[in-house]
Design an enzyme around this catalytic site. Structure first.
Site, PDB file in Angstrom:
ATOM      1  N   TYR A  66       3.268   6.598  10.301  1.00 24.02           N
ATOM      2  CA  TYR A  66       2.500   5.423   9.866  1.00 24.02           C
ATOM      3  C   TYR A  66       3.420   4.345   9.292  1.00 24.02           C
ATOM      4  O   TYR A  66       3.236   3.164   9.577  1.00 24.02           O
ATOM      5  CB  TYR A  66       1.446   5.829   8.827  1.00 24.02           C
ATOM      6  N   LYS A 109      -0.269   0.068  15.115  1.00 27.95           N
ATOM      7  CA  LYS A 109       1.066  -0.018  15.717  1.00 27.95           C
ATOM      8  C   LYS A 109       1.267  -1.235  16.623  1.00 27.95           C
ATOM      9  O   LYS A 109       2.407  -1.583  16.928  1.00 27.95           O
ATOM     10  CB  LYS A 109       1.342   1.249  16.552  1.00 27.95           C
ATOM     11  N   TYR A 152      -9.589   5.682   6.705  1.00 27.07           N
ATOM     12  CA  TYR A 152      -9.884   6.011   8.113  1.00 27.07           C
ATOM     13  C   TYR A 152     -10.902   7.154   8.090  1.00 27.07           C
ATOM     14  O   TYR A 152     -10.674   8.188   7.476  1.00 27.07           O
ATOM     15  CB  TYR A 152      -8.625   6.489   8.838  1.00 27.07           C
ATOM     16  N   HIS A 183       0.856  -1.197   0.000  1.00 27.05           N
ATOM     17  CA  HIS A 183       0.000   0.000   0.000  1.00 27.05           C
ATOM     18  C   HIS A 183       0.887   1.240   0.000  1.00 27.05           C
ATOM     19  O   HIS A 183       1.701   1.429   0.898  1.00 27.05           O
ATOM     20  CB  HIS A 183      -0.917   0.008   1.227  1.00 27.05           C
ATOM     21  N   PRO A 209      -5.811   0.365  18.245  1.00 23.92           N
ATOM     22  CA  PRO A 209      -5.391  -0.046  16.895  1.00 23.92           C
ATOM     23  C   PRO A 209      -5.489   1.064  15.838  1.00 23.92           C
ATOM     24  O   PRO A 209      -5.141   0.851  14.684  1.00 23.92           O
ATOM     25  CB  PRO A 209      -6.331  -1.198  16.565  1.00 23.92           C
TER      26      PRO A 209
HETATM   27  P1  FAS Z   1      -0.103 -12.016  21.692  1.00 21.19           P
HETATM   28  O1  FAS Z   1      -1.114 -11.685  22.743  1.00 21.19           O
HETATM   29  O2  FAS Z   1      -0.502 -12.037  20.267  1.00 21.19           O
HETATM   30  O3  FAS Z   1       0.506 -13.483  22.006  1.00 21.19           O
HETATM   31  C1  FAS Z   1       0.811 -13.850  23.332  1.00 21.19           C
HETATM   32  C2  FAS Z   1       0.782 -15.375  23.397  1.00 21.19           C
HETATM   33  O4  FAS Z   1       1.185 -15.777  24.716  1.00 21.19           O
HETATM   34  C3  FAS Z   1      -0.624 -15.940  23.176  1.00 21.19           C
HETATM   35  O5  FAS Z   1      -0.589 -16.961  22.200  1.00 21.19           O
HETATM   36  C4  FAS Z   1      -1.022 -16.484  24.540  1.00 21.19           C
HETATM   37  O6  FAS Z   1      -1.833 -17.639  24.446  1.00 21.19           O
HETATM   38  C5  FAS Z   1       0.314 -16.808  25.163  1.00 21.19           C
HETATM   39  N1  FAS Z   1       0.297 -16.790  26.635  1.00 21.19           N
HETATM   40  C6  FAS Z   1      -0.326 -15.915  27.448  1.00 21.19           C
HETATM   41  N2  FAS Z   1      -0.087 -16.230  28.744  1.00 21.19           N
HETATM   42  C7  FAS Z   1       0.716 -17.341  28.734  1.00 21.19           C
HETATM   43  C8  FAS Z   1       1.302 -18.141  29.742  1.00 21.19           C
HETATM   44  N3  FAS Z   1       1.110 -17.865  31.027  1.00 21.19           N
HETATM   45  N4  FAS Z   1       2.058 -19.205  29.368  1.00 21.19           N
HETATM   46  C9  FAS Z   1       2.270 -19.476  28.058  1.00 21.19           C
HETATM   47  N5  FAS Z   1       1.742 -18.749  27.036  1.00 21.19           N
HETATM   48  C10 FAS Z   1       0.971 -17.689  27.387  1.00 21.19           C
HETATM   49  N6  FAS Z   1      -2.437  -4.542  16.310  1.00 21.19           N
HETATM   50  C11 FAS Z   1      -2.313  -3.867  15.132  1.00 21.19           C
HETATM   51  O7  FAS Z   1      -1.192  -3.486  14.767  1.00 21.19           O
HETATM   52  N7  FAS Z   1      -3.416  -3.629  14.363  1.00 21.19           N
HETATM   53  C12 FAS Z   1      -4.660  -4.090  14.714  1.00 21.19           C
HETATM   54  O8  FAS Z   1      -5.618  -3.889  14.012  1.00 21.19           O
HETATM   55  C13 FAS Z   1      -4.831  -4.811  15.918  1.00 21.19           C
HETATM   56  N8  FAS Z   1      -6.054  -5.298  16.281  1.00 21.19           N
HETATM   57  C14 FAS Z   1      -6.166  -5.987  17.460  1.00 21.19           C
HETATM   58  C15 FAS Z   1      -7.412  -6.504  17.880  1.00 21.19           C
HETATM   59  C16 FAS Z   1      -7.535  -7.198  19.091  1.00 21.19           C
HETATM   60  C17 FAS Z   1      -8.886  -7.744  19.520  1.00 21.19           C
HETATM   61  C18 FAS Z   1      -6.402  -7.372  19.915  1.00 21.19           C
HETATM   62  C19 FAS Z   1      -6.514  -8.090  21.257  1.00 21.19           C
HETATM   63  C20 FAS Z   1      -5.169  -6.867  19.517  1.00 21.19           C
HETATM   64  C21 FAS Z   1      -5.052  -6.178  18.286  1.00 21.19           C
HETATM   65  N9  FAS Z   1      -3.815  -5.688  17.847  1.00 21.19           N
HETATM   66  C22 FAS Z   1      -3.668  -5.009  16.689  1.00 21.19           C
HETATM   67  C23 FAS Z   1      -2.646  -5.866  18.633  1.00 21.19           C
HETATM   68  C24 FAS Z   1      -2.126  -7.272  18.397  1.00 21.19           C
HETATM   69  O9  FAS Z   1      -1.901  -7.470  17.021  1.00 21.19           O
HETATM   70  C25 FAS Z   1      -0.876  -7.430  19.214  1.00 21.19           C
HETATM   71  O10 FAS Z   1      -0.039  -6.292  19.085  1.00 21.19           O
HETATM   72  C26 FAS Z   1      -0.087  -8.656  18.849  1.00 21.19           C
HETATM   73  O11 FAS Z   1      -0.938  -9.770  18.953  1.00 21.19           O
HETATM   74  C27 FAS Z   1       1.087  -8.734  19.811  1.00 21.19           C
HETATM   75  O12 FAS Z   1       1.675  -9.972  19.666  1.00 21.19           O
HETATM   76  P2  FAS Z   1       2.334 -10.705  20.926  1.00 21.19           P
HETATM   77  O13 FAS Z   1       3.174  -9.723  21.664  1.00 21.19           O
HETATM   78  O14 FAS Z   1       2.932 -11.968  20.387  1.00 21.19           O
HETATM   79  O15 FAS Z   1       1.118 -11.026  21.926  1.00 21.19           O
HETATM   80  C1  PHB Z   2      -6.769  -4.224  10.174  1.00 19.64           C
HETATM   81  O1  PHB Z   2      -6.706  -4.456   8.940  1.00 19.64           O
HETATM   82  O2  PHB Z   2      -7.163  -5.078  10.998  1.00 19.64           O
HETATM   83  C2  PHB Z   2      -6.347  -2.865  10.683  1.00 19.64           C
HETATM   84  C3  PHB Z   2      -5.647  -2.014   9.837  1.00 19.64           C
HETATM   85  C4  PHB Z   2      -5.247  -0.760  10.301  1.00 19.64           C
HETATM   86  C5  PHB Z   2      -5.569  -0.379  11.595  1.00 19.64           C
HETATM   87  C6  PHB Z   2      -6.274  -1.241  12.444  1.00 19.64           C
HETATM   88  C7  PHB Z   2      -6.670  -2.490  11.978  1.00 19.64           C
HETATM   89  O3  PHB Z   2      -5.189   0.853  12.051  1.00 19.64           O
END
Ligand code: FAS
Ligand code: PHB
Length: 398
Positions: A389, A300, A204, A75, A296
């Protein structure tokens, strides 16, 4: 109790843990991952979609870029709309050629999982009672249960990649930890549908009825969001009600192109800004969501996790390859400088694009709209948004 050993123990098989494990293995640094749930459960979480160039470079360095290059979309920019009036943020022009890649977190995680299994690297899925021990000593360890058996994993270092609800952050004593938090007074209703997206890049939308985001996963799969009150539940948003509201908040041209269809995933996520300082304690390092959370709005979350991984990976490489154990003291300061920059941008984008009426006063809303119009009206303002960004460069070790 069965004793096993490794050099770097990683808690969590999300994107942080898997990417770190792959990069360390490339440097011949032995690592074991402990994950609480199954791999399929990890892959069932619908999350991020936008990858900064820094993340893309790391995935390439990890040797897991084939599908991302084949299926990810480059993009060159994105639209910001204020009540239907669009401004294109031309990332490529404003940042001398930098772009972002649209490729789902689920896909990156799947690619990393498959690469790890193919390399025969050890992951204990469904590990329970995971507990880091002696992290301030020279011989940290982790006890855990797996398949009904008790284990003690002895290691040199522990990477807490276990997300916001993990065990690692709580291992840092509460009188040592400093936590900063802001909870936003609204949530995001996210919908995935196998319909052609309204736009080739993201839109956005700041709208008087609330924020909306038109994103995508491919030419045939859309990812859409709208701001909803925290009191709302998914049941309050049957598909047809969602499509009507989403269409209302889109710019007219995009609304005219909207193809609706059945949702294949629908969920409401709360928004928070959160940072834990420090991001390390002895030989325990907090990585990604274990240490910080962003709304989100700035795309980031996953990208800040990647920059943490990059810093820790380079430190571990220097420890083992250059026999420089003292360089571990650099991790938290380097990671936090980029984390706070990402927190600020995500907080700013959230303030600029959401409707805070009912929580903040009307004056706040008028200030936010005026500030956003000011940034969009000037090349300097657009450049600031673009630089943030695409992501600032990763900081090198001293
Ligand atoms: P994660 O939470 O992904 O992974 C942590 C792992 O540790 C999990 O698999 C969990 O099961 C495991 N774990 C936890 N406790 C444990 C324990 N005691 N023992 C062993 N394992 C354990 N980011 C964006 O950039 N754009 C978005 O649009 C966006 N949307 C999101 C929407 C939602 C609903 C959420 C919750 C997050 C969103 N995020 C978004 C942020 C998300 O992408 C996180 O930044 C990303 O998953 C971070 O990755 P990890 O640090 O690996 O953590
Ligand atoms: C997504 O595609 O899930 C997405 C992209 C950009 C954002 C948040 C979510 O800022």
């Amino acid at each position: 109790m069965k004793t096993i050993k490794t050099q770097v123990a990683i808690i969590g098989a999300g994107p942080s843990g898997l990417l770190l494990g792959q990069l360390l293995a490339k440097q011949g640094i032995d690592n074991i991952i402990l994950e609480r749930v199954t791999g399929d459960y990890v892959l069932g979480r619908i999350r991020a979609g936008i990858l900064e160039q820094g993340f893309v470079n790391l995935v390439r360095e990890a040797g897991v870029d084939a599908r991302m290059d084949a299926e990810g979309e480059i993009h060159d920019g994105f639209e910001i709309a204020i009540n239907g009036e669009c401004t294109y943020i031309n990332l490529k022009e404003l940042t001398d050629g930098q772009v972002v890649v649209c490729y789902g977190q689920v896909e990156i995680t799947r690619d990393l999982m498959e690469a790890r299994a193919a390399a025969g690297l050890q992951t204990y899925y469904e590990a329970s009672e995971v507990q880091p021990l002696d992290v301030k000593s020279g011989q940290p360890a982790i006890t855990f249960t797996h398949g009904g058996e008790q284990y003690r994993l002895e290691c040199d270092y522990i990477a807490g990649c276990d997300g916001f609800h993990g065990v690692s952050r709580k291992t840092i004593p509460s009188d040592v930890r400093q936590e900063y938090e802001r909870i936003y007074p609204f949530g995001w209703l996210g919908v995935m549908s196998d319909t052609p997206p309204v736009s080739p890049e993201l839109i956005y939308c700041r709208h008087e009825r609330g924020f909306a985001l038109a994103s995508r996963r491919s030419a045939t799969r859309s990812r859409y969001y709208i701001q909803v009150p925290l009191s709302d539940r998914v049941e309050d948003w049957p598909d047809e009600v969602f499509w009507d509201e989403f269409k209302t908040r889109l710019p007219p041209d995009a609304a005219a192109r909207l193809v609706t269809g059945p949702s294949i995933e629908k969920s409401i996520a709360p928004l928070r800004s959160f940072v834990c300082e420090p991001m390390q304690y002895g030989r325990l390092f907090l990585v990604g969501d274990a240490a910080h959370i962003v709304p989100p709005t700035g795309a980031k979350g996953l990208n800040l996790a990647a920059s943490d991984v990059a810093t820790l990976y380079r430190i571990m490489t220097r420890v083992y390859r250059d026999n420089d154990p003292d360089c571990i003291t650099q991790y938290s300061d380097i990671a936090l400088r980029r984390v706070w920059n990402g927190e600020r941008f995500s907080w700013w984008m959230s303030n600029m694009l959401h409707d805070f009426r009912g929580t903040e006063n009307e004056f706040f809303s008028r200030m936010a709209e005026s500030e956003l119009r000011y940034y969009l009206a000037s090349e300097a303002g657009q450049k600031v948004i673009a630089e943030q960004y695409v992501g600032l460069p990763y900081e090198a070790l001293k």
